[in-house]
Scaffold this motif. Structure first.
Motif, PDB file in Angstrom:
ATOM      1  N   HIS A   1      27.361 -17.809 -12.532  1.00  0.00           N
ATOM      2  CA  HIS A   1      26.278 -18.352 -11.701  1.00  0.00           C
ATOM      3  C   HIS A   1      25.482 -19.410 -12.467  1.00  0.00           C
ATOM      4  O   HIS A   1      24.258 -19.391 -12.492  1.00  0.00           O
ATOM      5  N   CYS A   2      26.171 -20.326 -13.110  1.00  0.00           N
ATOM      6  CA  CYS A   2      25.538 -21.346 -13.947  1.00  0.00           C
ATOM      7  C   CYS A   2      25.427 -22.676 -13.221  1.00  0.00           C
ATOM      8  O   CYS A   2      26.312 -23.046 -12.462  1.00  0.00           O
ATOM      9  N   PRO A   3      24.368 -23.420 -13.523  1.00  0.00           N
ATOM     10  CA  PRO A   3      24.356 -24.812 -13.071  1.00  0.00           C
ATOM     11  C   PRO A   3      25.590 -25.521 -13.642  1.00  0.00           C
ATOM     12  O   PRO A   3      25.977 -25.284 -14.787  1.00  0.00           O
ATOM     13  N   THR A   4      26.206 -26.373 -12.824  1.00  0.00           N
ATOM     14  CA  THR A   4      27.461 -27.027 -13.193  1.00  0.00           C
ATOM     15  C   THR A   4      27.455 -28.465 -12.686  1.00  0.00           C
ATOM     16  O   THR A   4      26.836 -28.767 -11.678  1.00  0.00           O
ATOM     17  N   VAL A   5      28.168 -29.351 -13.400  1.00  0.00           N
ATOM     18  CA  VAL A   5      28.292 -30.760 -13.025  1.00  0.00           C
ATOM     19  C   VAL A   5      29.762 -31.087 -12.802  1.00  0.00           C
ATOM     20  O   VAL A   5      30.604 -30.760 -13.637  1.00  0.00           O
ATOM     21  N   TRP A   6      30.060 -31.727 -11.655  1.00  0.00           N
ATOM     22  CA  TRP A   6      31.416 -32.195 -11.341  1.00  0.00           C
ATOM     23  C   TRP A   6      31.358 -33.647 -10.885  1.00  0.00           C
ATOM     24  O   TRP A   6      30.317 -34.130 -10.467  1.00  0.00           O
ATOM     25  N   LEU A   7      32.525 -34.287 -10.906  1.00  0.00           N
ATOM     26  CA  LEU A   7      32.711 -35.606 -10.322  1.00  0.00           C
ATOM     27  C   LEU A   7      33.897 -35.498  -9.375  1.00  0.00           C
ATOM     28  O   LEU A   7      34.968 -35.038  -9.765  1.00  0.00           O
ATOM     29  N   ASP A   8      33.696 -35.886  -8.122  1.00  0.00           N
ATOM     30  CA  ASP A   8      34.778 -35.916  -7.138  1.00  0.00           C
ATOM     31  C   ASP A   8      35.357 -37.322  -7.178  1.00  0.00           C
ATOM     32  O   ASP A   8      34.767 -38.273  -6.662  1.00  0.00           O
ATOM     33  N   ASP A   9      36.522 -37.470  -7.831  1.00  0.00           N
ATOM     34  CA  ASP A   9      37.149 -38.780  -7.986  1.00  0.00           C
ATOM     35  C   ASP A   9      37.535 -39.406  -6.656  1.00  0.00           C
ATOM     36  O   ASP A   9      37.366 -40.602  -6.458  1.00  0.00           O
ATOM     37  N   GLU A  10      38.039 -38.588  -5.758  1.00  0.00           N
ATOM     38  CA  GLU A  10      38.512 -39.109  -4.471  1.00  0.00           C
ATOM     39  C   GLU A  10      37.369 -39.629  -3.612  1.00  0.00           C
ATOM     40  O   GLU A  10      37.442 -40.717  -3.054  1.00  0.00           O
ATOM     41  N   LYS A  11      36.307 -38.856  -3.509  1.00  0.00           N
ATOM     42  CA  LYS A  11      35.174 -39.245  -2.664  1.00  0.00           C
ATOM     43  C   LYS A  11      34.153 -40.100  -3.409  1.00  0.00           C
ATOM     44  O   LYS A  11      33.212 -40.599  -2.809  1.00  0.00           O
ATOM     45  N   GLN A  12      34.341 -40.248  -4.726  1.00  0.00           N
ATOM     46  CA  GLN A  12      33.410 -41.004  -5.558  1.00  0.00           C
ATOM     47  C   GLN A  12      31.993 -40.467  -5.417  1.00  0.00           C
ATOM     48  O   GLN A  12      31.044 -41.196  -5.124  1.00  0.00           O
ATOM     49  N   GLU A  13      31.850 -39.146  -5.639  1.00  0.00           N
ATOM     50  CA  GLU A  13      30.560 -38.463  -5.529  1.00  0.00           C
ATOM     51  C   GLU A  13      30.365 -37.519  -6.703  1.00  0.00           C
ATOM     52  O   GLU A  13      31.318 -36.939  -7.220  1.00  0.00           O
ATOM     53  N   PHE A  14      29.098 -37.364  -7.105  1.00  0.00           N
ATOM     54  CA  PHE A  14      28.739 -36.334  -8.068  1.00  0.00           C
ATOM     55  C   PHE A  14      28.494 -35.052  -7.296  1.00  0.00           C
ATOM     56  O   PHE A  14      27.974 -35.079  -6.179  1.00  0.00           O
ATOM     57  N   VAL A  15      28.850 -33.923  -7.893  1.00  0.00           N
ATOM     58  CA  VAL A  15      28.618 -32.615  -7.278  1.00  0.00           C
ATOM     59  C   VAL A  15      27.854 -31.783  -8.295  1.00  0.00           C
ATOM     60  O   VAL A  15      28.263 -31.686  -9.454  1.00  0.00           O
TER      61      VAL A  15
END
Length: 98
Positions: free
Chosen positions: A34-48
């Motif tokens: 249950h940790c804060p997490t950072v992702w990058l969606d390459d296809e949609k060009q969005e940060f998550v």
């Protein structure tokens, strides 16, 4: 098809979905659950971002700058995650190779 469990709910995700979402790390000072997490969606060009839900006081403060649609949310991330956020920004800008 892969199955990912998020907060005790099974979600079906295809390999294509998993390939588009690139993880940059979890909060280093939490227990890994249950940790804060950072992702990058390459296809949609969005940060998550996964973060802690804003309480009513913070939500009200954010409303000062404008309405928050039902399709959006205010979340908190600890400042100690700046490195993970910077790395995701660099990759999105093409400045870093991962």
């Amino acid at each position: 098809m892969s199955v990912i469990v998020v907060e005790h709910c099974a979600i079906h995700v295809t390999m294509e979905d998993m390939m588009a979402l690139r993880s940059f790390g979890k909060d280093p000072e939490t227990n890994g659950d249950h940790c804060p997490t950072v992702w990058l969606d390459d296809e949609k060009q969005e940060f998550v971002f996964q973060g802690w839900k804003a309480d009513e006081a913070l939500h009200a403060q954010c409303l000062v700058t404008g309405p928050i649609p039902d399709t959006e949310a205010v979340v908190r991330l600890p400042v100690r995650m700046a490195q993970q956020i910077r790395e995701a920004l660099d990759v999105a800008d093409g400045a870093a190779v991962r």
